[in-house]
Design an enzyme around this catalytic site. Structure first.
Site, PDB file in Angstrom:
ATOM      1  N   SER A 142      -7.314  -6.475  -5.237  1.00 54.54           N
ATOM      2  CA  SER A 142      -7.201  -5.910  -6.578  1.00 54.54           C
ATOM      3  C   SER A 142      -8.201  -6.579  -7.507  1.00 54.54           C
ATOM      4  O   SER A 142      -8.512  -7.769  -7.350  1.00 54.54           O
ATOM      5  CB  SER A 142      -5.789  -6.156  -7.131  1.00 54.54           C
ATOM      6  OG  SER A 142      -5.733  -5.819  -8.498  1.00 54.54           O
ATOM      7  N   TYR A 155       0.284 -12.466  -8.410  1.00 58.35           N
ATOM      8  CA  TYR A 155      -0.441 -11.320  -7.836  1.00 58.35           C
ATOM      9  C   TYR A 155      -1.936 -11.646  -7.699  1.00 58.35           C
ATOM     10  O   TYR A 155      -2.556 -11.348  -6.676  1.00 58.35           O
ATOM     11  CB  TYR A 155      -0.207 -10.124  -8.752  1.00 58.35           C
ATOM     12  CG  TYR A 155      -0.763  -8.816  -8.284  1.00 58.35           C
ATOM     13  CD1 TYR A 155      -0.196  -8.136  -7.204  1.00 58.35           C
ATOM     14  CD2 TYR A 155      -1.835  -8.209  -8.939  1.00 58.35           C
ATOM     15  CE1 TYR A 155      -0.696  -6.916  -6.784  1.00 58.35           C
ATOM     16  CE2 TYR A 155      -2.345  -6.987  -8.541  1.00 58.35           C
ATOM     17  CZ  TYR A 155      -1.767  -6.344  -7.453  1.00 58.35           C
ATOM     18  OH  TYR A 155      -2.271  -5.133  -7.049  1.00 58.35           O
ATOM     19  N   LYS A 159      -3.949 -11.729  -4.229  1.00 65.17           N
ATOM     20  CA  LYS A 159      -5.043 -10.792  -3.970  1.00 65.17           C
ATOM     21  C   LYS A 159      -6.359 -11.506  -3.694  1.00 65.17           C
ATOM     22  O   LYS A 159      -7.196 -10.993  -2.930  1.00 65.17           O
ATOM     23  CB  LYS A 159      -5.179  -9.808  -5.141  1.00 65.17           C
ATOM     24  CG  LYS A 159      -4.025  -8.801  -5.230  1.00 65.17           C
ATOM     25  CD  LYS A 159      -3.784  -8.083  -3.909  1.00 65.17           C
ATOM     26  CE  LYS A 159      -3.067  -6.763  -4.043  1.00 65.17           C
ATOM     27  NZ  LYS A 159      -2.702  -6.184  -2.725  1.00 65.17           N
TER      28      LYS A 159
HETATM   29  N1  LIG Z   1      -2.395   1.409  -7.836  1.00 63.25           N
HETATM   30  C1  LIG Z   1      -3.429   0.666  -8.194  1.00 63.25           C
HETATM   31  O1  LIG Z   1      -4.214   0.988  -9.109  1.00 63.25           O
HETATM   32  C2  LIG Z   1      -3.700  -0.614  -7.465  1.00 63.25           C
HETATM   33  C3  LIG Z   1      -4.655  -1.474  -8.005  1.00 63.25           C
HETATM   34  C4  LIG Z   1      -4.975  -2.619  -7.317  1.00 63.25           C
HETATM   35  C5  LIG Z   1      -4.356  -2.895  -6.105  1.00 63.25           C
HETATM   36  N2  LIG Z   1      -3.414  -2.049  -5.614  1.00 63.25           N
HETATM   37  C6  LIG Z   1      -2.800  -2.393  -4.334  1.00 63.25           C
HETATM   38  O2  LIG Z   1      -2.686  -1.235  -3.519  1.00 63.25           O
HETATM   39  C7  LIG Z   1      -1.522  -1.327  -2.697  1.00 63.25           C
HETATM   40  C8  LIG Z   1      -0.655  -0.092  -2.874  1.00 63.25           C
HETATM   41  O3  LIG Z   1      -0.175  -0.068  -4.204  1.00 63.25           O
HETATM   42  P1  LIG Z   1       0.481   1.213  -4.896  1.00 63.25           P
HETATM   43  O4  LIG Z   1      -0.073   1.267  -6.254  1.00 63.25           O
HETATM   44  O5  LIG Z   1       0.384   2.399  -4.013  1.00 63.25           O
HETATM   45  O6  LIG Z   1       2.007   0.707  -5.033  1.00 63.25           O
HETATM   46  P2  LIG Z   1       3.406   1.398  -4.665  1.00 63.25           P
HETATM   47  O7  LIG Z   1       4.440   0.523  -5.288  1.00 63.25           O
HETATM   48  O8  LIG Z   1       3.383   2.846  -5.004  1.00 63.25           O
HETATM   49  O9  LIG Z   1       3.465   1.280  -3.072  1.00 63.25           O
HETATM   50  C9  LIG Z   1       3.719   0.076  -2.421  1.00 63.25           C
HETATM   51  C10 LIG Z   1       4.651   0.352  -1.260  1.00 63.25           C
HETATM   52  O10 LIG Z   1       4.856  -0.876  -0.528  1.00 63.25           O
HETATM   53  C11 LIG Z   1       6.193  -0.877  -0.064  1.00 63.25           C
HETATM   54  N3  LIG Z   1       6.606  -2.260   0.237  1.00 63.25           N
HETATM   55  C12 LIG Z   1       6.851  -3.267  -0.649  1.00 63.25           C
HETATM   56  N4  LIG Z   1       7.230  -4.379   0.002  1.00 63.25           N
HETATM   57  C13 LIG Z   1       7.183  -4.086   1.324  1.00 63.25           C
HETATM   58  C14 LIG Z   1       7.440  -4.841   2.510  1.00 63.25           C
HETATM   59  N5  LIG Z   1       7.830  -6.128   2.435  1.00 63.25           N
HETATM   60  N6  LIG Z   1       7.284  -4.252   3.717  1.00 63.25           N
HETATM   61  C15 LIG Z   1       6.884  -2.945   3.800  1.00 63.25           C
HETATM   62  N7  LIG Z   1       6.652  -2.182   2.715  1.00 63.25           N
HETATM   63  C16 LIG Z   1       6.794  -2.743   1.491  1.00 63.25           C
HETATM   64  C17 LIG Z   1       6.989  -0.258  -1.205  1.00 63.25           C
HETATM   65  O11 LIG Z   1       8.245   0.233  -0.752  1.00 63.25           O
HETATM   66  C18 LIG Z   1       6.035   0.821  -1.707  1.00 63.25           C
HETATM   67  O12 LIG Z   1       6.312   2.099  -1.151  1.00 63.25           O
HETATM   68  C19 LIG Z   1      -0.835  -2.634  -3.092  1.00 63.25           C
HETATM   69  O13 LIG Z   1      -1.223  -3.663  -2.218  1.00 63.25           O
HETATM   70  C20 LIG Z   1      -1.367  -2.897  -4.474  1.00 63.25           C
HETATM   71  O14 LIG Z   1      -1.311  -4.265  -4.823  1.00 63.25           O
HETATM   72  C21 LIG Z   1      -3.061  -0.912  -6.270  1.00 63.25           C
END
Ligand SMILES: NC(=O)c1ccc[n+]([C@@H]2O[C@H](COP(=O)([O-])OP(=O)(O)OC[C@H]3O[C@@H](n4cnc5c(N)ncnc54)[C@H](O)[C@@H]3O)[C@@H](O)[C@H]2O)c1
Length: 294
Positions: A142, A155, A159
């Site tokens: 991230s 976080y 990351k």
């Molecule tokens: N959305 C963004 O703009 C953004 C930005 C930077 C980084 N990210 C990263 O992208 C990834 C996806 O994020 P997102 O925005 O889709 O979030 P989200 O919350 O929609 O999805 C994350 C999923 O991970 C699952 N999860 C959590 N803990 C878990 C575990 N211990 N075992 C298995 N599954 C588990 C949750 O149930 C959820 O469905 C993450 O790593 C997040 O940090 C997202």
């Protein structure tokens, strides 16, 4: 294998991988954003959607945060499909708090899913990648870690830790043709929806964030999983709607040398003033990504 693929970014990647002909394991514990609760629904729902489109997928609802359960998640892929070719470490939680109020539990919970979970899953897959003499890891990092963000010490640490983990895997497993890369995604998911939007500027930002399409992260992620990207390893990318970025990695940018060695005094009087013009400002992610996505 796509972790956290019952929703958000991971679901988009699982669907695109299936569309490309991959046999997919959709792993998702189905937890709330803070990691509480557990629900088998999202993983099964995503699998149903993939199958409805003619793809091949199976659900897994175990946690990536636990070593033994990570081993069993990878074992499921081998039992079902006979081999494993790619792992996307995408599962994630959030426990934001300003640093001086962040509890030990909040710190541990986020490190455990993002950093330890990425280690657990990668480590479980690595002997199989070695024996197959191929394999690709993609880890979600991230800009909160790469650049910085407010109230996210747990976080940001996780990351940035993932960036180090990915590079180490790339170095150690190069001899087995195994690759490891990071992507910093930008997508409107429930994770982004947690950003407070109670000021006029916050509301404006939220409108921009709502334009960030989750599915746009998938093509580049899937490209990194294919043999077509066989020369791509140890890199940090970003994807935001139609933009794809390659990020820099730290290298020395200034050198201060003293033939007689340094004292505290000369560090203060010479070394620091010499390097100061090249200091980085205390940027947050939005300071660097100062233009709206196309
Ligand atoms: N959305 C963004 O703009 C953004 C930005 C930077 C980084 N990210 C990263 O992208 C990834 C996806 O994020 P997102 O925005 O889709 O979030 P989200 O919350 O929609 O999805 C994350 C999923 O991970 C699952 N999860 C959590 N803990 C878990 C575990 N211990 N075992 C298995 N599954 C588990 C949750 O149930 C959820 O469905 C993450 O790593 C997040 O940090 C997202």
């Amino acid at each position: 294998m796509v972790t956290g693929a019952g929703a958000g970014v991971g679901k988009g990647i699982a669907m695109e991988a299936a569309r490309q002909g991959a046999k997919v394991i959709v792993n998702d514990l189905g937890v709330n954003i803070d990691g509480s609760g557990a629900n088998k629904g999202p993983a099964h729902q995503a699998v149903d959607e993939i199958r409805a489109l003619g793809g091949t997928a199976a659900a897994n609802t175990d946690s990536v945060a636990d070593w033994k359960s990570a081993q069993s998640i990878i074992a499921q892929a081998l039992d079902l499909y006979g081999r494993i070719d790619g792992v996307v470490n995408n599962a994630g939680n959030l426990r934001d708090a300003i640093f001086h109020k962040m509890s030990e539990d909040d710190f541990d919970a986020v490190i455990q899913v993002h950093l330890k979970g990425s280690f657990n899953m990668s480590r479980a897959a690595s002997p199989h990648f070695k024996s197959e003499q191929s394999g690709s890891f993609v880890h979600m990092t991230s800009t909160s870690g790469l650049i910085g963000n407010f109230g996210q010490a747990n976080y940001c640490a996780a990351k940035m830790g993932i960036v180090g983990l990915s590079k180490a895997i790339a170095l150690d497993m190069e001899r087995f043709n195994v690759r490891s890369n990071c992507i910093a995604p930008f997508a409107f998911t429930r994770m982004v929806n947690t950003i407070p939007a109670d000021t006029p500027e916050g509301l404006e930002r939220m409108k921009v964030n709502q334009r960030l399409e989750t599915a746009k992260i998938a093509p580049f992620t899937c490209a990194l999983l294919t043999d077509g990207a066989k020369d791509v390893t140890g890199q940090i990318f970003g994807v935001r709607n139609n933009e794809i970025y390659l990020f820099s990695q730290p290298r020395p940018i200034r050198t201060a040398h003293s033939g007689t060695g340094w004292t505290v005094q000369s560090c203060l009087e010479v070394a620091i003033p010499m390097m100061k013009p090249s200091f980085h400002t205390l940027d947050r992610s939005t300071d660097v990504f100062s233009w709206d996505p196309v």
